[in-house]
Motif scaffolding. Structure first.
Motif, PDB file in Angstrom:
ATOM      1  N   GLU A  57       0.839  -1.196   0.000  1.00  0.00           N
ATOM      2  CA  GLU A  57       0.000   0.000   0.000  1.00  0.00           C
ATOM      3  C   GLU A  57       0.873   1.245   0.000  1.00  0.00           C
ATOM      4  O   GLU A  57       1.909   1.266   0.660  1.00  0.00           O
ATOM      5  N   CYS A  58       0.419   2.261  -0.730  1.00  0.00           N
ATOM      6  CA  CYS A  58       1.135   3.536  -0.732  1.00  0.00           C
ATOM      7  C   CYS A  58       0.234   4.617  -1.320  1.00  0.00           C
ATOM      8  O   CYS A  58      -0.833   4.332  -1.861  1.00  0.00           O
ATOM      9  N   THR A  59       0.674   5.853  -1.199  1.00  0.00           N
ATOM     10  CA  THR A  59      -0.020   6.976  -1.807  1.00  0.00           C
ATOM     11  C   THR A  59       0.746   7.374  -3.058  1.00  0.00           C
ATOM     12  O   THR A  59       1.970   7.486  -3.033  1.00  0.00           O
ATOM     13  N   LEU A  60       0.020   7.566  -4.159  1.00  0.00           N
ATOM     14  CA  LEU A  60       0.620   7.993  -5.421  1.00  0.00           C
ATOM     15  C   LEU A  60       0.204   9.439  -5.707  1.00  0.00           C
ATOM     16  O   LEU A  60      -0.908   9.845  -5.355  1.00  0.00           O
ATOM     17  N   ASP A  61       1.076  10.193  -6.359  1.00  0.00           N
ATOM     18  CA  ASP A  61       0.796  11.598  -6.663  1.00  0.00           C
ATOM     19  C   ASP A  61      -0.055  11.778  -7.917  1.00  0.00           C
ATOM     20  O   ASP A  61      -0.199  12.895  -8.389  1.00  0.00           O
ATOM     21  N   ALA A  62      -0.613  10.726  -8.456  1.00  0.00           N
ATOM     22  CA  ALA A  62      -1.440  10.800  -9.664  1.00  0.00           C
ATOM     23  C   ALA A  62      -2.886  10.461  -9.311  1.00  0.00           C
ATOM     24  O   ALA A  62      -3.151   9.695  -8.387  1.00  0.00           O
ATOM     25  N   ALA A  63      -3.808  11.031 -10.071  1.00  0.00           N
ATOM     26  CA  ALA A  63      -5.237  10.763  -9.879  1.00  0.00           C
ATOM     27  C   ALA A  63      -5.557   9.310 -10.237  1.00  0.00           C
ATOM     28  O   ALA A  63      -4.843   8.697 -11.038  1.00  0.00           O
ATOM     29  N   PRO A  64      -6.617   8.730  -9.654  1.00  0.00           N
ATOM     30  CA  PRO A  64      -6.983   7.343  -9.973  1.00  0.00           C
ATOM     31  C   PRO A  64      -7.130   7.075 -11.474  1.00  0.00           C
ATOM     32  O   PRO A  64      -6.749   5.999 -11.956  1.00  0.00           O
ATOM     33  N   GLU A  65      -7.622   8.049 -12.244  1.00  0.00           N
ATOM     34  CA  GLU A  65      -7.788   7.860 -13.689  1.00  0.00           C
ATOM     35  C   GLU A  65      -6.446   7.643 -14.384  1.00  0.00           C
ATOM     36  O   GLU A  65      -6.338   6.829 -15.302  1.00  0.00           O
ATOM     37  N   LYS A  66      -5.423   8.334 -13.945  1.00  0.00           N
ATOM     38  CA  LYS A  66      -4.083   8.178 -14.533  1.00  0.00           C
ATOM     39  C   LYS A  66      -3.475   6.830 -14.127  1.00  0.00           C
ATOM     40  O   LYS A  66      -2.862   6.140 -14.951  1.00  0.00           O
ATOM     41  N   VAL A  67      -3.639   6.456 -12.877  1.00  0.00           N
ATOM     42  CA  VAL A  67      -3.138   5.159 -12.410  1.00  0.00           C
ATOM     43  C   VAL A  67      -3.875   4.042 -13.156  1.00  0.00           C
ATOM     44  O   VAL A  67      -3.273   3.053 -13.579  1.00  0.00           O
ATOM     45  N   TRP A  68      -5.169   4.206 -13.354  1.00  0.00           N
ATOM     46  CA  TRP A  68      -5.975   3.231 -14.084  1.00  0.00           C
ATOM     47  C   TRP A  68      -5.405   2.998 -15.482  1.00  0.00           C
ATOM     48  O   TRP A  68      -5.281   1.862 -15.926  1.00  0.00           O
ATOM     49  N   ARG A  69      -5.056   4.087 -16.179  1.00  0.00           N
ATOM     50  CA  ARG A  69      -4.466   3.948 -17.524  1.00  0.00           C
ATOM     51  C   ARG A  69      -3.171   3.145 -17.456  1.00  0.00           C
ATOM     52  O   ARG A  69      -2.911   2.302 -18.311  1.00  0.00           O
TER      53      ARG A  69
END
Length: 112
Positions: free
Chosen positions: A10-22
């Motif tokens: 688990e971690c926090t990413l600096d990108a929105a879920p839509e970008k991570v989804w891509r």
């Protein structure tokens, strides 16, 4: 539900879920992220998806560098938006069937 044999990251990413989804669903991005040079080949098939929220792949390593006798596993990505526009990212890698250890006390079924 997480099984005792599952690996969870688990971690926090600096990108929105839509970008991570891509990054998880566009083949070229996924391969660049999950298949670095020298890594074992991975055969993946999508099992379930809820856009921008969760995604599960059936996963099996093959080729050079693969763990001998490795069984299929399920890799689940869960994405949750954070207040600052990022993503709380949870990856769970769990075996489909947990093998019984050779020294286990579990009784083996006998063929009749």
């Amino acid at each position: 539900m997480t099984t005792p044999d599952a690996l969870v990251f688990e971690c926090t990413l600096d990108a929105a879920p839509e970008k991570v989804w891509r990054a998880l669903t566009v083949r070229e991005y996924l391969e660049r992220w999950l298949k670095p040079d020298g890594a074992a080949e991975v055969d993946m098939a999508m099992v379930s998806a809820e856009e921008n929220k969760s995604l599960t792949y059936r996963w099996r390593e093959s080729g050079q560098g693969a763990i001998l006798g490795a069984e299929d596993s399920l890799v689940t990505f869960e994405l949750t938006p954070t207040a600052d526009g990022g993503t709380w990212f949870r990856l769970t890698h769990a075996p489909v069937a947990v093998p019984v250890a050779a020294n286990s006390n579990v009784a083996m079924a006998m063929a009749a």
